[in-house]
Write a protein that holds these residues in place. Structure first.
Motif, PDB file in Angstrom:
ATOM      1  N   MET A   1       0.764  -1.447  -0.170  1.00 50.36           N
ATOM      2  CA  MET A   1      -0.187  -0.098  -0.055  1.00 50.36           C
ATOM      3  C   MET A   1       0.717   1.308   0.024  1.00 50.36           C
ATOM      4  SD  MET A   1      -2.976   1.044   2.984  1.00 50.36           S
ATOM      5  CE  MET A   1      -3.835  -0.349   2.878  1.00 50.36           C
ATOM      6  N   THR A   2       0.561   2.074  -0.883  1.00 55.26           N
ATOM      7  CA  THR A   2       1.214   3.373  -1.168  1.00 55.26           C
ATOM      8  C   THR A   2       0.879   4.329   0.118  1.00 55.26           C
ATOM      9  OG1 THR A   2      -0.095   4.593  -2.377  1.00 55.26           O
ATOM     10  CG2 THR A   2       1.178   3.261  -3.413  1.00 55.26           C
ATOM     11  N   GLU A   3       1.968   5.174   0.548  1.00 58.67           N
ATOM     12  CA  GLU A   3       1.832   6.287   1.321  1.00 58.67           C
ATOM     13  C   GLU A   3       0.614   7.157   0.988  1.00 58.67           C
ATOM     14  OE1 GLU A   3       3.827  10.017   3.570  1.00 58.67           O
ATOM     15  OE2 GLU A   3       5.004   8.576   2.161  1.00 58.67           O
ATOM     16  N   ASN A   4       0.294   7.548   0.063  1.00 56.25           N
ATOM     17  CA  ASN A   4      -0.743   8.336  -0.539  1.00 56.25           C
ATOM     18  C   ASN A   4      -2.109   7.477  -0.304  1.00 56.25           C
ATOM     19  OD1 ASN A   4       0.643  10.533  -1.323  1.00 56.25           O
ATOM     20  ND2 ASN A   4       0.563  10.232  -3.340  1.00 56.25           N
ATOM     21  N   LEU A   5      -2.179   6.273  -0.502  1.00 63.13           N
ATOM     22  CA  LEU A   5      -3.259   5.539  -0.374  1.00 63.13           C
ATOM     23  C   LEU A   5      -3.475   5.413   1.207  1.00 63.13           C
ATOM     24  CD1 LEU A   5      -5.665   3.943  -1.370  1.00 63.13           C
ATOM     25  CD2 LEU A   5      -4.165   1.978  -1.544  1.00 63.13           C
ATOM     26  N   GLN A   6      -2.453   5.352   2.041  1.00 60.37           N
ATOM     27  CA  GLN A   6      -2.791   5.075   3.371  1.00 60.37           C
ATOM     28  C   GLN A   6      -3.401   6.636   3.995  1.00 60.37           C
ATOM     29  OE1 GLN A   6       1.126   4.115   5.158  1.00 60.37           O
ATOM     30  NE2 GLN A   6       0.880   1.981   4.703  1.00 60.37           N
ATOM     31  N   ILE A   7      -3.095   7.404   3.430  1.00 60.23           N
ATOM     32  CA  ILE A   7      -3.313   9.063   4.062  1.00 60.23           C
ATOM     33  C   ILE A   7      -4.721   8.925   3.532  1.00 60.23           C
ATOM     34  CG2 ILE A   7      -3.086  11.302   3.504  1.00 60.23           C
ATOM     35  CD1 ILE A   7       0.075  10.820   3.296  1.00 60.23           C
ATOM     36  N   ALA A   8      -5.193   8.479   2.392  1.00 60.18           N
ATOM     37  CA  ALA A   8      -6.657   8.746   1.729  1.00 60.18           C
ATOM     38  C   ALA A   8      -7.582   7.906   2.944  1.00 60.18           C
ATOM     39  CB  ALA A   8      -6.609   8.334   0.258  1.00 60.18           C
ATOM     40  N   ILE A   9      -7.292   6.673   3.055  1.00 57.75           N
ATOM     41  CA  ILE A   9      -7.781   5.757   3.865  1.00 57.75           C
ATOM     42  C   ILE A   9      -8.197   6.433   5.368  1.00 57.75           C
ATOM     43  CG2 ILE A   9      -7.570   3.261   5.054  1.00 57.75           C
ATOM     44  CD1 ILE A   9      -6.466   2.444   2.529  1.00 57.75           C
ATOM     45  N   ILE A  10      -7.194   6.929   5.692  1.00 55.94           N
ATOM     46  CA  ILE A  10      -7.034   7.573   7.002  1.00 55.94           C
ATOM     47  C   ILE A  10      -8.131   8.579   6.976  1.00 55.94           C
ATOM     48  CG2 ILE A  10      -6.022   8.928   8.801  1.00 55.94           C
ATOM     49  CD1 ILE A  10      -3.718   6.688   8.323  1.00 55.94           C
ATOM     50  N   ALA A  11      -8.070   9.762   5.933  1.00 56.59           N
ATOM     51  CA  ALA A  11      -8.874  10.683   5.964  1.00 56.59           C
ATOM     52  C   ALA A  11     -10.335  10.398   5.588  1.00 56.59           C
ATOM     53  CB  ALA A  11      -8.193  11.657   4.726  1.00 56.59           C
ATOM     54  N   ILE A  12     -10.536   9.516   4.797  1.00 54.07           N
ATOM     55  CA  ILE A  12     -11.882   9.100   4.370  1.00 54.07           C
ATOM     56  C   ILE A  12     -12.501   8.362   5.520  1.00 54.07           C
ATOM     57  CG2 ILE A  12     -13.485   7.411   2.990  1.00 54.07           C
ATOM     58  CD1 ILE A  12     -11.139   7.999   0.764  1.00 54.07           C
ATOM     59  N   ASN A  13     -11.889   7.536   6.301  1.00 55.36           N
ATOM     60  CA  ASN A  13     -12.431   6.831   7.382  1.00 55.36           C
ATOM     61  C   ASN A  13     -12.852   8.090   8.448  1.00 55.36           C
ATOM     62  OD1 ASN A  13     -12.759   4.194   8.949  1.00 55.36           O
ATOM     63  ND2 ASN A  13     -11.075   5.292  10.365  1.00 55.36           N
ATOM     64  N   LYS A  14     -11.792   9.108   8.941  1.00 58.07           N
ATOM     65  CA  LYS A  14     -12.003  10.271   9.758  1.00 58.07           C
ATOM     66  C   LYS A  14     -13.449  10.862   9.323  1.00 58.07           C
ATOM     67  CE  LYS A  14      -8.634  12.617  11.489  1.00 58.07           C
ATOM     68  NZ  LYS A  14      -8.446  12.594  12.686  1.00 58.07           N
TER      69      LYS A  14
END
Length: 104
Positions: free
Chosen positions: A1-14
């Protein structure tokens, strides 16, 4: 998983958990017409750095809540914002909301 994808997942979950759990506060203010107002409204409406006045943002919130579907209020509100105010909302959310169930 890329860093950008991790950031997106965290933000969408938030975003999801914030949309289901935003806090309302009793806020007192003087409207642009000089009228004293006191109302329970979401805290982000008071605290975000909008490009316009609270009365305008509150009118957008009131339109968004007309559906009487609380699960859609924040989505409908977001859809009514211009890009600058979308950024203001997202910046406020990322800086101030930490009540989400962690996903990563």
């Amino acid at each position: 998983m890329t860093e950008n994808l991790q950031i997106a997942i965290i933000a969408i979950n938030k975003w999801f958990y914030f949309a289901m759990n935003y806090k309302t506060i009793l806020h007192n203010w003087t409207s642009v017409s000089g009228e004293y107002r006191s109302e329970y409204i979401p805290d982000f409406l008071v605290e975000a750095k909008w490009t316009c006045n609270l009365d305008h943002m509150l009118s957008k919130w009131n339109v968004a809540t007309q559906s009487r579907n609380p699960s859609a209020y924040l989505i409908d509100f977001y859809a009514e914002l211009d890009n600058a105010n979308r950024i203001a909302l997202l910046e406020w959310l990322m800086a101030n909301y930490n009540g989400e169930k962690q996903i990563l």
